[in-house]
Motif scaffolding. Structure first.
Motif, short mmCIF file in Angstrom:
data_model
loop_
_atom_site.label_atom_id
_atom_site.label_comp_id
_atom_site.label_asym_id
_atom_site.label_seq_id
_atom_site.Cartn_x
_atom_site.Cartn_y
_atom_site.Cartn_z
N ILE A 122 -20.45 16.70 -10.90
CA ILE A 122 -19.71 17.82 -11.49
C ILE A 122 -18.33 17.91 -10.85
O ILE A 122 -18.19 17.82 -9.63
CB ILE A 122 -20.48 19.15 -11.30
N ASP A 123 -17.32 18.11 -11.68
CA ASP A 123 -15.96 18.32 -11.19
C ASP A 123 -15.75 19.82 -10.97
O ASP A 123 -15.58 20.57 -11.93
CB ASP A 123 -14.94 17.77 -12.19
N TYR A 124 -15.77 20.23 -9.72
CA TYR A 124 -15.61 21.64 -9.38
C TYR A 124 -14.14 22.04 -9.28
O TYR A 124 -13.83 23.21 -9.12
CB TYR A 124 -16.30 21.96 -8.06
N GLY A 125 -13.26 21.09 -9.34
CA GLY A 125 -11.84 21.36 -9.21
C GLY A 125 -11.40 21.27 -7.76
O GLY A 125 -12.20 21.26 -6.82
N TYR A 126 -10.09 21.19 -7.59
CA TYR A 126 -9.54 21.00 -6.25
C TYR A 126 -9.78 22.21 -5.35
O TYR A 126 -10.21 22.07 -4.21
CB TYR A 126 -8.04 20.69 -6.31
N GLU A 127 -9.51 23.40 -5.86
CA GLU A 127 -9.58 24.59 -5.00
C GLU A 127 -10.98 24.84 -4.45
O GLU A 127 -11.14 25.16 -3.28
CB GLU A 127 -9.10 25.83 -5.77
N VAL A 128 -12.00 24.69 -5.27
CA VAL A 128 -13.37 24.88 -4.81
C VAL A 128 -13.70 23.86 -3.72
O VAL A 128 -14.23 24.21 -2.66
CB VAL A 128 -14.38 24.76 -5.98
N ASN A 129 -13.36 22.60 -3.96
CA ASN A 129 -13.63 21.56 -2.97
C ASN A 129 -12.82 21.77 -1.69
O ASN A 129 -13.33 21.56 -0.59
CB ASN A 129 -13.35 20.17 -3.56
N TYR A 130 -11.58 22.19 -1.83
CA TYR A 130 -10.73 22.44 -0.67
C TYR A 130 -11.32 23.54 0.23
O TYR A 130 -11.44 23.38 1.44
CB TYR A 130 -9.33 22.84 -1.14
N LYS A 131 -11.70 24.64 -0.38
CA LYS A 131 -12.20 25.76 0.41
C LYS A 131 -13.60 25.48 0.97
O LYS A 131 -13.90 25.87 2.10
CB LYS A 131 -12.17 27.05 -0.39
N LEU A 132 -14.42 24.81 0.22
CA LEU A 132 -15.75 24.44 0.73
C LEU A 132 -15.61 23.49 1.90
O LEU A 132 -16.26 23.68 2.94
CB LEU A 132 -16.61 23.81 -0.37
N TYR A 133 -14.77 22.48 1.78
CA TYR A 133 -14.55 21.53 2.87
C TYR A 133 -14.06 22.26 4.13
O TYR A 133 -14.55 22.05 5.23
CB TYR A 133 -13.53 20.47 2.45
#
Length: 154
Positions: A122-133
């Protein structure tokens, strides 16, 4: 001939013991924290961060004292890492996180309360991945944890 063979065995056993001793010795380096990072870790009031993306219907809610301050003052800025880098690291850390949630007798259930539903498909988008990371980096540094083979660096 027999003596050479037994001498060889003894050296091999000694070598195995030395290798075993070396692999068991502590290699964990102490993390050093900046003034801003230490200030974030010392906060007591809970921050609530809603991680979502305009492009997707996925979101994550994080309630963690100091994370919002840490994200704005310590974390690398958006764009520093590519989305594929973030997705790959997140996938590894989510797997380890979920394993720790399941193994509550082995890992602190106060740290690992709920599983994270994250799929590499699933492509969660950059912002979701950035903040989760960055939450994973924050969490690992604050609680001295390791959610994968990588040292949690800023």
């Amino acid at each position: 001939m027999k003596k050479e063979y037994s001498l060889f065995i003894n050296i091999s056993v000694l070598g195995a013991i030395i290798l075993l001793w070396m692999s068991c010795s502590p290699t964990k380096k102490s993390l050093s924290f900046s003034k801003d990072e230490q200030q974030a870790f010392n906060q007591i009031e809970g921050d609530t961060i809603n991680i979502s993306s305009d492009k997707t219907e996925y979101d994550i809610i994080i309630i963690e004292p100091g994370f919002n301050f840490w994200l704005s003052s310590v974390a690398k800025p958006q764009g520093y890492h590519s989305q594929s880098f973030l997705e790959n690291r997140n996938y590894i850390m989510v797997l380890e996180w979920n394993n720790r949630v399941i193994q509550s007798s082995r890992y602190d259930p106060n740290l690992y309360e709920l599983q994270i539903d994250y799929s590499s498909q699933i492509d969660y988008g950059y912002e979701v991945n950035y903040k989760l990371y960055n939450y994973f980096i924050y969490f690992q540094r604050k609680y001295n944890q390791r959610l994968g083979p990588f040292v949690p660096r800023i």
